[in-house]
Scaffold this motif. Structure first.
Motif, mmCIF file in Angstrom:
data_model
loop_
_atom_site.group_PDB
_atom_site.id
_atom_site.type_symbol
_atom_site.label_atom_id
_atom_site.label_comp_id
_atom_site.label_asym_id
_atom_site.label_seq_id
_atom_site.Cartn_x
_atom_site.Cartn_y
_atom_site.Cartn_z
ATOM 1 N N ARG A 92 -7.880 -2.008 -6.044
ATOM 2 C CA ARG A 92 -8.407 -2.029 -7.144
ATOM 3 C C ARG A 92 -8.133 -0.294 -7.665
ATOM 4 O O ARG A 92 -7.833 -0.155 -8.807
ATOM 5 C CB ARG A 92 -9.856 -2.265 -7.324
ATOM 6 N N SER A 93 -8.357 0.471 -6.738
ATOM 7 C CA SER A 93 -8.531 1.978 -7.219
ATOM 8 C C SER A 93 -6.979 2.398 -7.476
ATOM 9 O O SER A 93 -6.878 3.567 -8.086
ATOM 10 C CB SER A 93 -8.968 2.651 -5.863
ATOM 11 N N TYR A 94 -6.113 1.699 -7.179
ATOM 12 C CA TYR A 94 -4.584 2.363 -7.691
ATOM 13 C C TYR A 94 -4.432 2.077 -9.141
ATOM 14 O O TYR A 94 -3.476 2.575 -9.589
ATOM 15 C CB TYR A 94 -3.710 1.452 -6.867
ATOM 16 N N ILE A 111 10.612 2.566 -4.771
ATOM 17 C CA ILE A 111 10.586 4.156 -4.743
ATOM 18 C C ILE A 111 12.024 4.586 -4.976
ATOM 19 O O ILE A 111 11.937 5.870 -5.593
ATOM 20 C CB ILE A 111 10.281 4.371 -3.208
ATOM 21 N N SER A 112 13.060 4.112 -4.411
ATOM 22 C CA SER A 112 14.352 4.481 -4.676
ATOM 23 C C SER A 112 14.564 4.479 -6.274
ATOM 24 O O SER A 112 15.138 5.532 -6.911
ATOM 25 C CB SER A 112 15.291 4.099 -3.744
ATOM 26 N N LYS A 143 1.249 6.329 -6.934
ATOM 27 C CA LYS A 143 -0.050 7.184 -7.449
ATOM 28 C C LYS A 143 0.188 8.498 -7.118
ATOM 29 O O LYS A 143 -0.380 9.314 -8.159
ATOM 30 C CB LYS A 143 -1.226 6.625 -6.452
ATOM 31 N N SER A 144 0.808 8.896 -6.054
ATOM 32 C CA SER A 144 1.229 10.372 -5.860
ATOM 33 C C SER A 144 2.012 10.978 -6.904
ATOM 34 O O SER A 144 2.044 12.250 -7.084
ATOM 35 C CB SER A 144 1.789 10.470 -4.417
ATOM 36 N N ILE A 157 1.062 -1.339 0.174
ATOM 37 C CA ILE A 157 0.087 0.072 -0.085
ATOM 38 C C ILE A 157 0.818 1.317 0.224
ATOM 39 O O ILE A 157 0.647 2.234 -0.730
ATOM 40 C CB ILE A 157 -0.924 -0.034 1.315
ATOM 41 N N SER A 158 1.952 1.240 0.878
ATOM 42 C CA SER A 158 2.614 2.475 0.789
ATOM 43 C C SER A 158 3.454 2.911 -0.485
ATOM 44 O O SER A 158 3.730 3.919 -1.154
ATOM 45 C CB SER A 158 3.766 2.299 1.874
ATOM 46 N N VAL A 159 3.855 1.676 -1.258
ATOM 47 C CA VAL A 159 4.655 1.946 -2.776
ATOM 48 C C VAL A 159 3.310 2.327 -3.572
ATOM 49 O O VAL A 159 3.766 3.196 -4.258
ATOM 50 C CB VAL A 159 5.236 0.429 -2.907
ATOM 51 N N LEU A 160 2.426 1.583 -3.504
ATOM 52 C CA LEU A 160 1.289 2.039 -4.413
ATOM 53 C C LEU A 160 0.759 3.491 -4.163
ATOM 54 O O LEU A 160 0.578 4.203 -5.235
ATOM 55 C CB LEU A 160 -0.100 1.043 -4.140
#
Length: 136
Positions: free
Chosen positions: A39-41, A125-126, A12-13, A5-8
């Motif tokens: 799903r929303s990602y 992320i990196s 997304k951001s 979730i944190s990666v998604l």
């Protein structure tokens, strides 16, 4: 994956268009996606039963690319299965990132090699940040 979730959220951001390709039946895969609340990602989700083919068939990657309106060379594909995910995506021209999940090393007998290897999803992320710093 703990960091899913944190990666998604991060991707997304950043405005990244996300797609998912998964082998399995529509019912089972939809239940998994719903249970995870992800799903929303995703701009598109391609389920093998829905399209009548499975990874590593190159056509399943083409379908996802068409739905995302992206070119293979501009697209990263992250997966943990060496043949279905990494070889399949690489043969289709995508930049395949292997999430090794702490496996020792890549099987050099496979016909393709990953663009990058990560051990944990949060490493994306990196990689993303470094990639965009180089683009600027």
């Amino acid at each position: 994956m703990d960091q899913l979730i944190s990666v998604l959220d991060f991707l997304k951001s950043q405005g990244v268009r996300l797609g998912m390709i998964t082998n399995g039946t529509v019912k089972v895969q939809e239940e998994k996606i719903h249970h995870l609340g992800i799903r929303s990602y995703f701009h598109t989700i391609v389920i093998s039963e829905e399209v009548g083919m499975k990874k590593p068939d190159p056509e399943i990657y083409r379908i996802a690319l068409q739905r995302l309106h992206t070119l293979p060379s501009e697209t990263w594909y992250v997966g943990d299965h060496p043949r279905n995910d990494i070889v399949g995506a690489s043969r289709s021209g995508l930049q395949a990132i292997w999430c090794s999940r702490d496996r020792e090393r890549w099987d050099d007998t496979l016909e393709a090699k990953p663009y990058k290897t990560i051990h944990k999803l949060e490493e994306l992320i990196s990689i993303y940040t470094h990639h965009h710093e180089q683009q600027e």
